[in-house]
Design an enzyme around this catalytic site. Structure first.
Site, PDB file in Angstrom:
ATOM      1  N   ARG A 110       0.868  -1.178   0.000  1.00 26.03           N
ATOM      2  CA  ARG A 110       0.000   0.000   0.000  1.00 26.03           C
ATOM      3  C   ARG A 110       0.907   1.231   0.000  1.00 26.03           C
ATOM      4  NH1 ARG A 110      -2.148  -3.490   4.032  1.00 26.03           N
ATOM      5  NH2 ARG A 110      -4.244  -4.271   3.542  1.00 26.03           N
ATOM      6  N   LYS A 165      -2.468  -2.441   7.733  1.00 27.73           N
ATOM      7  CA  LYS A 165      -3.698  -2.000   8.385  1.00 27.73           C
ATOM      8  C   LYS A 165      -3.877  -2.701   9.726  1.00 27.73           C
ATOM      9  CE  LYS A 165      -6.561  -0.611   4.443  1.00 27.73           C
ATOM     10  NZ  LYS A 165      -7.823  -0.874   3.702  1.00 27.73           N
ATOM     11  N   HIS A 184      -2.258   2.027  -5.869  1.00 27.37           N
ATOM     12  CA  HIS A 184      -3.052   0.840  -5.560  1.00 27.37           C
ATOM     13  C   HIS A 184      -3.252  -0.028  -6.800  1.00 27.37           C
ATOM     14  CE1 HIS A 184      -4.688  -0.520  -1.785  1.00 27.37           C
ATOM     15  NE2 HIS A 184      -5.683  -1.103  -2.423  1.00 27.37           N
ATOM     16  N   ARG A 221      -0.559  -2.451  -6.716  1.00 31.46           N
ATOM     17  CA  ARG A 221      -0.866  -3.495  -5.726  1.00 31.46           C
ATOM     18  C   ARG A 221      -1.841  -4.512  -6.328  1.00 31.46           C
ATOM     19  NH1 ARG A 221      -1.206  -4.699  -0.132  1.00 31.46           N
ATOM     20  NH2 ARG A 221      -3.294  -5.204   0.642  1.00 31.46           N
ATOM     21  N   HIS A 223      -4.205  -9.346   3.891  1.00 24.85           N
ATOM     22  CA  HIS A 223      -5.658  -9.320   4.066  1.00 24.85           C
ATOM     23  C   HIS A 223      -6.051 -10.164   5.273  1.00 24.85           C
ATOM     24  CE1 HIS A 223      -6.515  -8.274  -0.443  1.00 24.85           C
ATOM     25  NE2 HIS A 223      -6.213  -7.220   0.281  1.00 24.85           N
ATOM     26  N   TYR A 263      -9.590 -11.140  -6.710  1.00 22.52           N
ATOM     27  CA  TYR A 263      -8.562 -11.288  -7.740  1.00 22.52           C
ATOM     28  C   TYR A 263      -8.760 -12.558  -8.565  1.00 22.52           C
ATOM     29  CZ  TYR A 263      -6.374  -7.438  -5.317  1.00 22.52           C
ATOM     30  OH  TYR A 263      -6.142  -6.215  -4.749  1.00 22.52           O
TER      31      TYR A 263
END
Length: 320
Positions: free
Chosen positions: A161, A192, A263, A266, A289, A298
């Site tokens: 990110r 995150k 992004h 990414r 994630h 994806y």
């Protein structure tokens, strides 16, 4: 751009006093934008029309009736986004009515608009991503060129990110949000939720980072203690906005067919690794994630890629 709501079939009629007072409250006390006020008025007119057709007073509308109305409007191809806006206006009006003591029940509380299809993430093709990562501008300032090349390589090689990229320090430390171990070819990243993860660094990215580190000192003032891996010409840590601007310019210079943002690299990283490996769990770990359902988007990109290959290669799929 805000969605527009369809006007009721009947011509505009005066709104009930309570709704006129509510709109005035939005205009004067909450100072909503004129466009928002128009959308709220359209939504309230639609509510009046539905209640009139059902023969029920606005103050006596129940949850079941609102649910039926929403289902009906959805069946008439009103988009989920427009429905959500309409229901928000209804909910807000009934909440205001409750504060005035005019209703006991908010029939829209707890109801949600139908979910719309989530747009797929945009990713570059393998060829376009490699072309961007390999782009070099021999006429550019060599220090800036080395910096930009390293940040592009890291974004695509590691799937970082932009916040993770600009948070990288040159060396580990107690206050570091992330750093690179070049000998081990690993990026230590704080993602995150303050979750740490290790991401392998590809050979091309390692070479680009080492080249940047060799000239990074030229942008540092004498005696500077700046720990950021990526800095600007004034010696301070690069911000996310600066990275976006630099990447956009570099993509244009490289001849990228679309606007490129961090992004997107990414997304490209995740899509290309999944195409090559088919290992969804590995991609989940690499991206950091928490839930694999986030990563599963994806697989749709992967299927789109396969569908394009099929359309281009299968003799019964080719367009004549």
């Amino acid at each position: 751009m805000a969605p527009s709501l369809p006007e009721p079939d009947a011509g505009p009629a005066p709104l009930p006093e309570s709704q006129r007072r509510y709109l005035e409250h939005l205009r004067v006390e909450r100072r909503l934008a004129q466009r928002t006020l128009i959308l709220y008025e359209q939504a309230l007119r639609r509510l009046c029309q539905l209640a009139e057709e059902a023969g029920v007073a606005l103050e006596r509308v129940g949850v079941a009736q609102v649910r039926r109305w929403v289902a009906r409007l959805h069946g008439q191809d009103l988009s989920p986004r427009s429905l959500a806006l309409m229901m928000s206006a209804w909910r807000s009006w009934y909440r205001w009515m409750g504060r005035q003591g005019l209703v006991e029940l908010n029939p829209v509380d707890g109801l949600r608009a139908p979910r719309g299809a989530k747009p797929l993430p945009k990713a570059l093709s393998v060829d376009d991503a490699v072309q961007l990562a390999a782009h070099r501008d021999e006429a550019a300032d060599p220090v800036r060129e080395a910096c930009d090349a390293a940040l592009v390589e890291l974004l695509y090689s590691c799937g970082l990110r932009v916040s993770e990229l600009v948070g990288l320090d040159v060396v580990p430390g107690a206050s570091a949000r992330g750093w690179l171990d070049l000998d081990a070819a690993e990026a230590h990243v704080l993602g995150k939720g303050s979750k740490q993860r290790l991401v392998p660094i590809g050979r091309a990215a390692l070479e680009a980072v080492r080249a940047w580190l060799q000239c990074r000192g030229e942008w540092l003032a004498a005696g500077s203690t700046e720990r950021a891996l990526f800095i600007g010409p004034r010696g301070g840590r690069l911000g996310a906005t600066q990275v976006r601007q630099r990447l956009s310019l570099r993509a244009q210079a490289a001849g990228s067919p679309t606007h490129v943002h961090p992004h997107m690299l990414r997304h490209s990283f995740a899509s290309h690794v999944l195409q090559s490996s088919g290992d969804l769990r590995a991609v989940q770990d690499l991206l950091g994630h928490a839930n694999i359902s986030t990563t599963q988007v994806y697989t749709k990109l992967d299927f789109q890629h396969l569908a394009k290959v099929y359309d281009a290669a299968h003799p019964r799929a080719r367009k004549r």
